[in-house]
Write a protein that holds these residues in place. Structure first.
Motif, PDB file in Angstrom:
ATOM      1  N   ILE A   1     -21.182 -23.370 -96.269  1.00 35.36           N
ATOM      2  CA  ILE A   1     -21.100 -24.840 -96.219  1.00 35.36           C
ATOM      3  C   ILE A   1     -22.173 -25.420 -95.299  1.00 35.36           C
ATOM      4  CG2 ILE A   1     -18.652 -24.880 -96.828  1.00 35.36           C
ATOM      5  CD1 ILE A   1     -17.973 -25.391 -93.914  1.00 35.36           C
ATOM      6  N   PHE A   2     -22.617 -24.637 -94.329  1.00 39.51           N
ATOM      7  CA  PHE A   2     -23.743 -25.077 -93.506  1.00 39.51           C
ATOM      8  C   PHE A   2     -24.999 -25.188 -94.374  1.00 39.51           C
ATOM      9  CE2 PHE A   2     -27.535 -24.472 -91.082  1.00 39.51           C
ATOM     10  CZ  PHE A   2     -27.336 -25.110 -89.884  1.00 39.51           C
ATOM     11  N   MET A   3     -25.259 -24.167 -95.176  1.00 37.48           N
ATOM     12  CA  MET A   3     -26.454 -24.184 -96.024  1.00 37.48           C
ATOM     13  C   MET A   3     -26.363 -25.296 -97.065  1.00 37.48           C
ATOM     14  SD  MET A   3     -28.586 -22.018 -94.868  1.00 37.48           S
ATOM     15  CE  MET A   3     -29.762 -21.956 -96.235  1.00 37.48           C
ATOM     16  N   ASN A   4     -25.174 -25.515 -97.623  1.00 42.12           N
ATOM     17  CA  ASN A   4     -25.014 -26.608 -98.594  1.00 42.12           C
ATOM     18  C   ASN A   4     -25.324 -27.955 -97.952  1.00 42.12           C
ATOM     19  OD1 ASN A   4     -24.329 -24.920-100.671  1.00 42.12           O
ATOM     20  ND2 ASN A   4     -22.156 -25.431-100.684  1.00 42.12           N
ATOM     21  N   ALA A   5     -24.837 -28.162 -96.720  1.00 43.16           N
ATOM     22  CA  ALA A   5     -25.111 -29.425 -96.027  1.00 43.16           C
ATOM     23  C   ALA A   5     -26.602 -29.575 -95.733  1.00 43.16           C
ATOM     24  CB  ALA A   5     -24.306 -29.486 -94.720  1.00 43.16           C
ATOM     25  N   TRP A   6     -27.224 -28.513 -95.273  1.00 40.96           N
ATOM     26  CA  TRP A   6     -28.648 -28.561 -94.931  1.00 40.96           C
ATOM     27  C   TRP A   6     -29.499 -28.835 -96.170  1.00 40.96           C
ATOM     28  CZ3 TRP A   6     -32.900 -25.167 -95.906  1.00 40.96           C
ATOM     29  CH2 TRP A   6     -34.023 -25.423 -95.120  1.00 40.96           C
ATOM     30  N   LEU A   7     -29.206 -28.165 -97.274  1.00 41.86           N
ATOM     31  CA  LEU A   7     -29.967 -28.379 -98.505  1.00 41.86           C
ATOM     32  C   LEU A   7     -29.716 -29.766 -99.082  1.00 41.86           C
ATOM     33  CD1 LEU A   7     -29.435 -24.851-100.084  1.00 41.86           C
ATOM     34  CD2 LEU A   7     -31.629 -25.808 -99.342  1.00 41.86           C
ATOM     35  N   ARG A   8     -28.474 -30.249 -98.964  1.00 41.41           N
ATOM     36  CA  ARG A   8     -28.167 -31.593 -99.476  1.00 41.41           C
ATOM     37  C   ARG A   8     -28.953 -32.646 -98.683  1.00 41.41           C
ATOM     38  NH1 ARG A   8     -23.861 -32.969-102.592  1.00 41.41           N
ATOM     39  NH2 ARG A   8     -22.707 -31.076-102.017  1.00 41.41           N
ATOM     40  N   GLU A   9     -29.064 -32.435 -97.349  1.00 41.30           N
ATOM     41  CA  GLU A   9     -29.847 -33.361 -96.531  1.00 41.30           C
ATOM     42  C   GLU A   9     -31.313 -33.383 -96.945  1.00 41.30           C
ATOM     43  OE1 GLU A   9     -29.244 -32.207 -92.515  1.00 41.30           O
ATOM     44  OE2 GLU A   9     -27.323 -33.250 -92.324  1.00 41.30           O
ATOM     45  N   LYS A  10     -31.787 -32.266 -97.503  1.00 42.18           N
ATOM     46  CA  LYS A  10     -33.170 -32.182 -97.960  1.00 42.18           C
ATOM     47  C   LYS A  10     -33.359 -32.766 -99.361  1.00 42.18           C
ATOM     48  CE  LYS A  10     -34.201 -29.960 -94.231  1.00 42.18           C
ATOM     49  NZ  LYS A  10     -34.873 -30.681 -93.127  1.00 42.18           N
ATOM     50  N   GLY A  11     -32.256 -33.264 -99.952  1.00 41.09           N
ATOM     51  CA  GLY A  11     -32.350 -33.910-101.260  1.00 41.09           C
ATOM     52  C   GLY A  11     -31.968 -33.048-102.436  1.00 41.09           C
ATOM     53  N   PHE A  12     -31.350 -31.871-102.172  1.00 37.41           N
ATOM     54  CA  PHE A  12     -30.979 -30.968-103.263  1.00 37.41           C
ATOM     55  C   PHE A  12     -29.466 -30.987-103.456  1.00 37.41           C
ATOM     56  CE2 PHE A  12     -34.824 -29.191-101.295  1.00 37.41           C
ATOM     57  CZ  PHE A  12     -35.678 -29.182-102.400  1.00 37.41           C
ATOM     58  N   PRO A  13     -28.953 -31.513-104.577  1.00 35.75           N
ATOM     59  CA  PRO A  13     -27.503 -31.496-104.822  1.00 35.75           C
ATOM     60  C   PRO A  13     -26.973 -30.063-104.815  1.00 35.75           C
ATOM     61  CG  PRO A  13     -28.651 -32.894-106.410  1.00 35.75           C
ATOM     62  CD  PRO A  13     -29.709 -32.135-105.679  1.00 35.75           C
ATOM     63  N   GLN A  14     -25.730 -29.899-104.329  1.00 36.99           N
ATOM     64  CA  GLN A  14     -25.159 -28.565-104.183  1.00 36.99           C
ATOM     65  C   GLN A  14     -23.824 -28.450-104.904  1.00 36.99           C
ATOM     66  OE1 GLN A  14     -26.864 -25.971-102.519  1.00 36.99           O
ATOM     67  NE2 GLN A  14     -28.420 -27.568-102.779  1.00 36.99           N
ATOM     68  N   ALA A  15     -23.627 -27.306-105.551  1.00 38.32           N
ATOM     69  CA  ALA A  15     -22.348 -27.014-106.189  1.00 38.32           C
ATOM     70  C   ALA A  15     -21.333 -26.615-105.125  1.00 38.32           C
ATOM     71  CB  ALA A  15     -22.515 -25.889-107.204  1.00 38.32           C
ATOM     72  N   ALA A  16     -20.065 -26.848-105.415  1.00 43.51           N
ATOM     73  CA  ALA A  16     -19.006 -26.454-104.490  1.00 43.51           C
ATOM     74  C   ALA A  16     -18.985 -24.940-104.331  1.00 43.51           C
ATOM     75  CB  ALA A  16     -17.658 -26.943-105.009  1.00 43.51           C
ATOM     76  N   PRO A  17     -18.582 -24.433-103.179  1.00 44.75           N
ATOM     77  CA  PRO A  17     -18.496 -22.981-102.991  1.00 44.75           C
ATOM     78  C   PRO A  17     -17.676 -22.319-104.098  1.00 44.75           C
ATOM     79  CG  PRO A  17     -18.186 -24.094-100.903  1.00 44.75           C
ATOM     80  CD  PRO A  17     -18.216 -25.172-101.953  1.00 44.75           C
ATOM     81  N   GLY A  18     -18.193 -21.182-104.582  1.00 43.66           N
ATOM     82  CA  GLY A  18     -17.506 -20.436-105.621  1.00 43.66           C
ATOM     83  C   GLY A  18     -17.935 -20.768-107.028  1.00 43.66           C
ATOM     84  N   ARG A  19     -18.605 -21.897-107.221  1.00 41.32           N
ATOM     85  CA  ARG A  19     -19.042 -22.276-108.573  1.00 41.32           C
ATOM     86  C   ARG A  19     -20.220 -21.413-109.045  1.00 41.32           C
ATOM     87  NH1 ARG A  19     -17.631 -27.832-109.265  1.00 41.32           N
ATOM     88  NH2 ARG A  19     -15.433 -27.998-108.634  1.00 41.32           N
TER      89      ARG A  19
END
Length: 317
Positions: A242-260
């Motif tokens: 979830i840290f990586m998802n937040a960091w990538l989302r801040e960079k403008g990359f939409p993220q799938a929920a964990p496990g998807r």
């Protein structure tokens, strides 16, 4: 003095580790958890392990409007009956006698679970957080990224807990965690119809599972509480993701929920592990932790230091 936690066999069998349930304990009279000893503890802890502010908050408090308290931490604890404040002493396991107390408490309930050691019970990364709060103080709506046996030591406290799988309350994006994100979450009064409220007295407590949304309020007297937290292997992995998802989302990359997308999740976890390995030696020093926070947060890097600056400016005026 012993430090033990107790839960019903039914709750252990049917609710652990995904659902909250009440517990009991014998920690309320422990000498390490009395107010005079906690005043001394504020002097033992590194200063970035102490956070405090006014307790006159709302469940939906915006971080940027949180009122501060113009006192050093030891005075906040000493004057808690009249300070109108909330203070948390973080990572108290860094003091050996507190570490021993935490491990003894967790060991007692590990045996109820049928395990003969903390490691076999998956109680790892054990940490302790002690909360000292004035009467009628509020801790706003948030989630924590670890499991927690929360114990009430003095005074009344009301713990409002919600369903950690109800995404109509907290979205997947809101659950993502990064240093640049404040822990407070958006809250609406309508959420309360779905709350379970634990009316805690000394000797009582509650198991708070990983990422369960909650907010907390004290009653008409000051309160002392403690969170005994740990992270299993699964929780450590999830936190990396979830840290990586937040960091990538801040960079403008939409993220799938964990496990998807399991394969992509694995790559993110590996990337986090590599980055954290490089930073971890630096985080052992308070000076370097402060520097790293300043890179992420700028002038709002650490509340204690900001409050200290405000007090110094007031004296100079």
């Amino acid at each position: 003095m012993t430090a033990t936690l107790r839960a019903s066999a039914t709750d252990i069998a049917t609710r652990y580790p995904l659902r909250h349930f009440p517990i009991e304990h014998d920690l309320a009279g422990h000498p390490l958890l009395q107010l005079p000893r906690l005043i001394e503890l504020t002097k033992q802890l590194e200063k970035d392990r102490i956070e405090y502010n006014s307790g006159k908050l709302q469940p939906n408090q915006k971080p940027e409007t949180t009122p501060l308290v113009d006192l050093p931490p030891e005075e906040v604890v000493a004057k808690i009956e009249s300070a109108g404040a909330w203070i948390v002493l973080k990572r108290v396991e860094s003091v050996p006698e507190y570490k021993a107390m935490l491990e003894q408490a967790l060991g007692s309930i590990a045996r109820q679970f049928g395990f003969d050691s903390l490691d076999s019970a998956n109680f790892r990364d054990i940490e302790g957080y002690i909360f000292v709060s004035s009467a009628n103080s509020v801790t706003p709506f948030h989630c924590d990224n670890e499991d927690n046996f929360f114990v009430q030591l003095r005074g009344p406290k009301f713990f409002h807990l919600f369903d950690n799988e109800d995404r109509s309350l907290v979205s997947e994006e809101a659950l993502e965690s990064a240093p640049s994100k404040h822990r407070n979450l958006p809250y609406e009064p309508r959420f309360e119809e779905r709350a379970t409220v634990y009316d805690l007295k000394p000797g009582q407590g509650v198991f708070v599972p990983y990422q369960v949304p909650h907010w907390v309020r004290t009653g008409d007297d000051y309160s002392i509480s403690m969170a005994i937290t740990w992270r299993s292997k699964a929780v450590v992995r999830q936190n990396k993701l979830i840290f990586m998802n937040a960091w990538l989302r801040e960079k403008g990359f939409p993220q799938a929920a964990p496990g998807r997308k399991p394969a992509l999740d694995g790559l993110k976890v590996a990337a986090y592990t590599a980055m954290r390995s490089a930073l971890e030696p630096l985080r052992r020093s308070e000076r370097m932790r402060r520097l790293l926070r300043s890179v992420v947060f700028g002038k709002k890097a650490n509340y204690y230091y900001e409050a200290q600056k405000a007090a110094e400016q007031k004296k100079a005026a």
